[in-house]
Scaffold this motif. Sequence first.
Motif, PDB file in Angstrom:
ATOM      1  N   PRO A   7      51.780  49.119  38.741  1.00 54.60           N
ATOM      2  CA  PRO A   7      51.275  49.943  39.843  1.00 54.60           C
ATOM      3  C   PRO A   7      49.803  50.312  39.707  1.00 54.60           C
ATOM      4  N   VAL A  41      51.184  53.682  44.113  1.00 56.35           N
ATOM      5  CA  VAL A  41      52.008  54.855  43.854  1.00 56.35           C
ATOM      6  C   VAL A  41      51.191  56.110  44.131  1.00 56.35           C
ATOM      7  N   CYS A  73      51.860  47.179  43.413  1.00 53.08           N
ATOM      8  CA  CYS A  73      52.329  48.268  44.273  1.00 53.08           C
ATOM      9  C   CYS A  73      51.403  49.463  44.132  1.00 53.08           C
TER      10      CYS A  73
END
Length: 668
Positions: free
Chosen positions: A393, A370, A368
């Motif tokens: 992340p 961020v 992911c």
Amino acid sequence: MCGIFGFAITPKADITGKQLLRVIKTLCILSETRGKDASGLVLASPKSILVLKRPIRGSQLIRSREFREFGKKLLDISQASEPFIVMGHTRMVTNGNAEIHENNQPTIAKNMVCIHNGIVVNDESLWQEFEDLSRDFEIDTEVILALLRHYYQSLGNIQSALIETFNKIIGANSVAIIPADLQCLLLATSNGSLFTNMSDDKSIITFSSEKYILEKLGKKAGVQEKLPNRAILQLQPGSGIGLSLSEDTLTCIPIFLNQNYSKYSFIPRKVQCRQITDNKPATVAQTKTINSFSFSQLEKLCHFDISRISALKRCTKCLLPETFPFIEFDSEGVCNICHSHTPREHKDIKELFQILDPLRSTGNNPDCLVPMSGGRDSCYALHSIITKLNMTPVAYTYDWGMVTDLARRNISRMCGALGVEHILVSSDIAKKRAHIRKNVTAWLKKPHLGTVTLFMAGDKPYFYYAYMLRRQMGLQISLLGSNELESTGFKVGFCNIKQQNKGKKHFQLSNFNKMQLLYFFGKQFLSNPKYFNGSLVDTLRGFLAYYILPTDYIPLYDYIPWNEDEVNATLIGTYDWEVSPDTVTTWRIGDGTAPFYNYIYYRLAGFSENDTFRSNQIREGLLDRETAYHIAEKENKPRLESLKWYCDTIGIDCISAIKKINEIPTLY
């Protein structure tokens, strides 16, 4: 937070000198997104080390006469049947003025050459701890080389010296170091922001701050057969490589920075200490004389008519005054904003896990993105994503010139402590700051509270770059740590726009409202031609990025409750998070624009973002009105140091600007 890159090569590599020049140029251009303030290169052969650096962007450096001379020497060395190293740096200034030659990278100190990505947040305390170490420059990189040389002299082992050095420095830091007296290259990272690509025959290795750069390098430089993307590896947080060079192959020895020992032994060959030649410019910029500045004078100027502001009619439930756009009060004095407020309902975190579980990566691969500004909400979001959601992340920052040094240091603290790769996208900061200066100057000529937002237009492309990075990295999701309590719809209200559909997200305006916004700014621009300046295209891009482009991300605080005391305690207690000395709040301290525009709002309208934020907390039952009022009263005090930093940074006179603001008629 800069870009570092390079390669080591042996005569065995089947790559011509001209191809290597294309590799260097490609790396310079691809790495430029990480810093445009300065750039530099190193060419290290077994007999000499040449450094070239200038306070210009990488794409300019490779077109310079000095680079042509650098290229000729590279071609000569490539034909000498000897191994050599080339490495480079694209800098975004954090510590040290870029106009001072020694502050730019590559850094030369203690008979070593280093390129450094990151911030050593405890460099000042280290210089105090190691009193015997000599300091020559402003730049924080110097302390890394000073410690490395210190430990190498005492331990006699460069591997142990590197481990001890990284155990001392704090922050997210990645380095490539060439000792003049050792035939080796040291690569190390505390947070994983370093990638390598080794050819199958171990005759060449490339490295870079980002995987994407190495993925594009092969094709753009025409060496994809020699450096296939399948061979790209990430150095894990807290690890490094000791690279020994010979005429035939490159030998890589892993180094584990979080251990005091390693089962892998790295003992590079000692060589006669090579001369390091710094190809300095003919004329070196002199330190500018700083005009004397009186904070006492600024303090006298920065005043508010508190008696008149206190006399404003305010909502009996929240803090909003009668000057708030489109505000109305009922018979009991409660405002329409409070009446229309719907309490937040947090979604079940199980729903978030259902979304994330199919996307969760195996091993250390990122899963992911961020976005991270260095403010408290994005920092706490990064903490939560790792500790509560167990995700892997990649942190991303868009630096448009108003990310403060404090914010950068806090980003470095967080990413270093959590071992998170950090990607910085740097705009042309000098140009962005010039745009702000032009818009502030235009505003001061004909002020309107609705056009204050032009000062912040330059940061809006962060949505676009987040989308771009996700595509580059193959990530399906962004987790955003934006806080609904921070909604500042009054900024659009001052444009005489009453929102039709009040979404919970700051960018949610109806299409009709967006057209109204464009019409409003069109009228303002026509009435004040000074707005027709070089920032116009950038402002339009900001509008498109903020209001038009898709923003498909997951708001983290829809699932994880946000509690100010818990956020502050976690960041300060766990990560030694830095606070600003000129305010009592931890909010907006990483945003260089906020102290200036909040001074304007409070001076002219009798309220600021602090009042809207605390009012939202009242509506959510997080604060009582009396407590919120006293907190906002303290937070609204002018932030003198930050005001001066903002004005100095964009290039306007702080005293003159405050005087002009004070002359503008107020709404009360």
